[in-house]
Design a protein around this motif. Structure first.
Motif, short mmCIF file in Angstrom:
data_model
loop_
_atom_site.label_atom_id
_atom_site.label_comp_id
_atom_site.label_asym_id
_atom_site.label_seq_id
_atom_site.Cartn_x
_atom_site.Cartn_y
_atom_site.Cartn_z
N THR A 101 -9.09 13.06 2.04
CA THR A 101 -7.92 13.95 1.94
C THR A 101 -7.95 14.99 3.05
O THR A 101 -6.94 15.23 3.72
N GLY A 102 -9.12 15.61 3.24
CA GLY A 102 -9.25 16.63 4.27
C GLY A 102 -8.95 16.10 5.66
O GLY A 102 -8.15 16.68 6.41
N LEU A 103 -9.57 14.97 6.01
CA LEU A 103 -9.34 14.39 7.34
C LEU A 103 -7.89 13.93 7.49
O LEU A 103 -7.28 14.07 8.54
N GLY A 104 -7.33 13.38 6.40
CA GLY A 104 -5.93 12.92 6.43
C GLY A 104 -4.95 14.05 6.67
O GLY A 104 -3.98 13.90 7.42
N LEU A 105 -5.21 15.21 6.06
CA LEU A 105 -4.34 16.38 6.26
C LEU A 105 -4.38 16.85 7.72
O LEU A 105 -3.36 17.20 8.30
N LEU A 106 -5.56 16.83 8.30
CA LEU A 106 -5.71 17.26 9.70
C LEU A 106 -5.07 16.26 10.66
O LEU A 106 -4.45 16.65 11.65
N GLN A 107 -5.18 14.97 10.33
CA GLN A 107 -4.51 13.95 11.14
C GLN A 107 -2.99 14.12 11.07
O GLN A 107 -2.29 14.03 12.07
N GLN A 108 -2.50 14.41 9.85
CA GLN A 108 -1.06 14.61 9.66
C GLN A 108 -0.57 15.83 10.44
O GLN A 108 0.52 15.81 11.02
N ALA A 109 -1.38 16.88 10.47
CA ALA A 109 -1.01 18.09 11.24
C ALA A 109 -0.79 17.74 12.70
O ALA A 109 0.19 18.18 13.32
N LEU A 110 -1.67 16.92 13.26
CA LEU A 110 -1.55 16.56 14.67
C LEU A 110 -0.42 15.56 14.90
O LEU A 110 0.13 15.49 16.00
N LYS A 111 -0.06 14.80 13.87
CA LYS A 111 1.13 13.93 13.99
C LYS A 111 2.39 14.80 14.04
O LYS A 111 3.32 14.53 14.79
N LEU A 112 2.40 15.85 13.23
CA LEU A 112 3.56 16.75 13.18
C LEU A 112 3.67 17.58 14.46
O LEU A 112 4.76 17.89 14.92
N ASN A 113 2.53 17.97 15.01
CA ASN A 113 2.52 18.75 16.25
C ASN A 113 1.27 18.40 17.05
O ASN A 113 0.22 19.02 16.89
N PHE A 114 1.40 17.41 17.92
CA PHE A 114 0.24 16.94 18.69
C PHE A 114 -0.27 18.00 19.67
O PHE A 114 -1.38 17.89 20.19
N GLU A 115 0.54 19.05 19.92
CA GLU A 115 0.13 20.12 20.84
C GLU A 115 -0.65 21.23 20.15
O GLU A 115 -1.05 22.20 20.80
N SER A 116 -0.86 21.12 18.84
CA SER A 116 -1.52 22.21 18.11
C SER A 116 -2.98 22.35 18.53
O SER A 116 -3.82 21.52 18.19
#
Length: 257
Positions: A189-204
């Protein structure tokens, strides 16, 4: 109020209300804050984006309403990156948690009232030790608030990052079994949330750093090359404002460790 430590790169950013408004989508890709209608609130945000965190907080508090989000973000970013004294840092987090909590109670649809309450409590927890914070019941509160933010605004990048980091942090401190059974913290879950964050904003830049941190916590040395790659990407990013600059500088420090 004691004078805050100055932003170490004064003059590198020169936003005003008009340029903040023009660049709003890019500047607020992480927190999904709605564009303010009030020019004075935009001016408070300009102070924030220029690295004048104390002035941004003071102006935000004076304005109230949407200005409180500026105040909360300015206080948290300052406390996280620039405040040297542990007690002053923890006091700032508690002030934000209380202020944002009152905001969220008065306006349950205010996504960043929930977010800054959770963020401040999360950083406070790291300051007093995650184990101690969990024992005080803060873990459930942080997790609940961040999940609420994502429910209200599924594209809130920073909430995905904070919640992903929460899962990783809890597992790192109390172990996989207790983390899952007692606090509902799970590695995938933790890794998935962080992957999703970078999908939403790859520049973060923050997303890259926290994902790299989580990989090292959860997977150890076998992920060192991938984590290093993310730190390098973060360190090479071109920061648009003072907060991103502090993230980029933090990535450079990680690479030196």
């Amino acid at each position: 109020m004691a004078k805050w430590t100055a932003f170490p790169y004064p003059g590198d950013y020169a936003f005003d209300a008009a340029s903040v408004k023009k660049n709003w989508a890019r500047l607020h890709a992480g927190d999904a804050e709605p564009l303010p209608k009030d020019t004075q609130v935009l001016q408070a945000w300009a102070l924030f984006h220029n690295g004048e965190f104390q002035k941004a907080m003071e102006m935000g508090l004076k304005l109230g309403g949407a200005g409180l989000t500026v105040a909360n973000k300015a206080a948290c970013v300052y406390a996280t990156y620039l405040e040297q004294k542990e007690k002053a840092r923890l006091d700032l987090y508690l002030e934000v948690a209380e202020r944002a909590g009152a905001q969220a109670a008065a306006d349950p649809q205010n996504i960043n009232a929930h977010y800054w309450q959770a963020y401040a409590l999360g950083r406070y927890s790291q300051g007093i030790s995650v184990a101690k914070a969990l024992a005080q019941g803060l873990g459930s509160k942080i997790k609940e608030e961040l999940e609420n933010v994502i429910k209200l605004q599924p594209r809130h990048v920073d909430a995905h990052i904070a919640l992903g980091a929460f899962h990783a942090d809890v597992i790192d401190k109390v172990g996989l079994l207790i983390a899952g059974m007692t606090y509902g913290a799970k590695k995938d879950t933790g890794l998935g949330l962080l992957q999703q964050a970078l999908k939403l904003n790859f520049e973060s830049v923050l997303g890259m750093i926290e994902y790299a941190n989580a990989m090292m916590m959860l997977e150890g040395d076998k992920m060192i090359m991938e984590a290093t790659r993310l730190y390098q990407l973060a360190a090479m990013a071109k920061p648009m404002d003072a907060m991103e600059r502090l993230d980029v500088e933090m990535a450079k420090v990680e690479l030196q460790d």
